[in-house]
Motif scaffolding. Sequence first.
Motif, PDB file in Angstrom:
ATOM      1  N   HIS A  95      -9.469   8.169  -6.139  1.00 19.90           N
ATOM      2  CA  HIS A  95      -8.493   8.270  -5.054  1.00 19.90           C
ATOM      3  C   HIS A  95      -7.896   9.679  -5.011  1.00 19.90           C
ATOM      4  O   HIS A  95      -7.791  10.342  -6.042  1.00 19.90           O
ATOM      5  CB  HIS A  95      -7.358   7.256  -5.262  1.00 19.90           C
ATOM      6  N   PRO A  96      -7.491  10.148  -3.832  1.00 19.70           N
ATOM      7  CA  PRO A  96      -6.776  11.433  -3.766  1.00 19.70           C
ATOM      8  C   PRO A  96      -5.425  11.292  -4.479  1.00 19.70           C
ATOM      9  O   PRO A  96      -4.746  10.269  -4.349  1.00 19.70           O
ATOM     10  CB  PRO A  96      -6.602  11.676  -2.268  1.00 19.70           C
ATOM     11  N   ILE A 102      -1.548  12.627  -5.441  1.00 21.07           N
ATOM     12  CA  ILE A 102      -0.361  13.385  -5.030  1.00 21.07           C
ATOM     13  C   ILE A 102       0.411  13.694  -6.302  1.00 21.07           C
ATOM     14  O   ILE A 102       0.787  12.789  -7.053  1.00 21.07           O
ATOM     15  CB  ILE A 102       0.520  12.571  -4.069  1.00 21.07           C
ATOM     16  N   VAL A 156      -9.015  14.693  -7.927  1.00 22.38           N
ATOM     17  CA  VAL A 156      -8.759  15.548  -6.765  1.00 22.38           C
ATOM     18  C   VAL A 156      -7.259  15.543  -6.475  1.00 22.38           C
ATOM     19  O   VAL A 156      -6.688  14.507  -6.114  1.00 22.38           O
ATOM     20  CB  VAL A 156      -9.536  15.050  -5.534  1.00 22.38           C
ATOM     21  N   ALA A 186      -4.993  16.118  -4.034  1.00 22.07           N
ATOM     22  CA  ALA A 186      -5.071  16.287  -2.579  1.00 22.07           C
ATOM     23  C   ALA A 186      -3.805  16.920  -2.020  1.00 22.07           C
ATOM     24  O   ALA A 186      -3.866  17.738  -1.098  1.00 22.07           O
ATOM     25  CB  ALA A 186      -5.306  14.933  -1.915  1.00 22.07           C
ATOM     26  N   LEU A 187      -2.647  16.528  -2.563  1.00 21.01           N
ATOM     27  CA  LEU A 187      -1.367  17.007  -2.055  1.00 21.01           C
ATOM     28  C   LEU A 187      -0.431  17.317  -3.212  1.00 21.01           C
ATOM     29  O   LEU A 187      -0.445  16.622  -4.237  1.00 21.01           O
ATOM     30  CB  LEU A 187      -0.725  15.954  -1.143  1.00 21.01           C
ATOM     31  N   LEU A 192      -1.603   8.414   1.977  1.00 22.26           N
ATOM     32  CA  LEU A 192      -2.295   9.709   1.871  1.00 22.26           C
ATOM     33  C   LEU A 192      -2.772  10.020   0.461  1.00 22.26           C
ATOM     34  O   LEU A 192      -3.410  11.048   0.237  1.00 22.26           O
ATOM     35  CB  LEU A 192      -1.369  10.825   2.361  1.00 22.26           C
ATOM     36  N   GLY A 193      -2.468   9.156  -0.480  1.00 18.61           N
ATOM     37  CA  GLY A 193      -2.904   9.369  -1.856  1.00 18.61           C
ATOM     38  C   GLY A 193      -2.092   8.521  -2.807  1.00 18.61           C
ATOM     39  O   GLY A 193      -1.195   7.766  -2.394  1.00 18.61           O
TER      40      GLY A 193
END
Length: 316
Positions: A190-191, A193, A217, A219-220, A236-237
């Motif tokens: 999963h992305p 944060i 990853v 991501a943010l 979003l993550g």
Amino acid sequence: MELRQLAYFVAVAEEQNFTRAAERVHISQSGVSAQIRQLERELGAELFDRTARTATLTAAGAAALAPARAALAAAAAVGQAVGDVAGVIRGRITVGMVVGCTVTPLFDALAAFHRAHPGVEIALLEDNSDRLVHGVRAGEVDVALIGTATAAPAGLEALTLVSERLVVAVPPDHPLAHRPRVTLRDLTDHPVICMPTGTGVRTVFDRACAAQRLRPVIALQAGAADAMADLAARGLGVAVLSESMAESYRDRLDARVIDDVDIPALLCLVWRTAHGPAVRELLAHGRRAFGGGGLPEAAAAGDDPGDNRAATPEEQ
């Protein structure tokens, strides 16, 4: 020649700007300029080159800077020596605090310290943990509240206030919310944060991933827990937080302890071994505010208040 003129001179030299220096010493810019002009007349030389956008030292100014600092330090030492005899603490103390902090016991400690020692000016500086540690080592910060993965940064004394596990925070309908056990490898699907590099939570997370040769990853990145929670709630993550940080968002996010991350996220007060009475008194108030007793001269680096959860480190 007056001490205040030397103080204004040093402020302009360090800020390289008359306006910022005036804000620092709490008088008008015209007042600073007038006093420095008077100092220059007494010395018979210009101290600053005023033709550029920044106030840069002339050769005479550069030669005067070190003696000016020494004179101010000597004057402060006189006041401190008298204060020590009279039992009065004066001066200025700079306290560092991780960005986005809502650790109310620290604010309680500062308020109690101010009531007990009104002659000490308190300056508060926000930054990430790595830069705050650097500031303490350099003598620019007296005491700092930081998030870290180690109980005591090298060369500093430390008092551990909170020690807790990392969690992943996800919406209730997220696949990880239904797993009885979550591992770091699960997060790689999963992305992620996470906090920025240089913060305590990120340091713990990166070290744990490196130990297992995992590369999730990121991501943010966000510097505040509120932002991370909002991003995670919108799908979003998955947000990597400390336990106390995640507790604030349980109305919209489910938190699962990352089972195989054994390194705790620590919230610590750090300071230099050599410190004055103002720092010693502030540390004592800090220890009491976080539920401990009187702070000894040099607290043990591994001192841990156990299950104290009064703090909410939003920027470990």
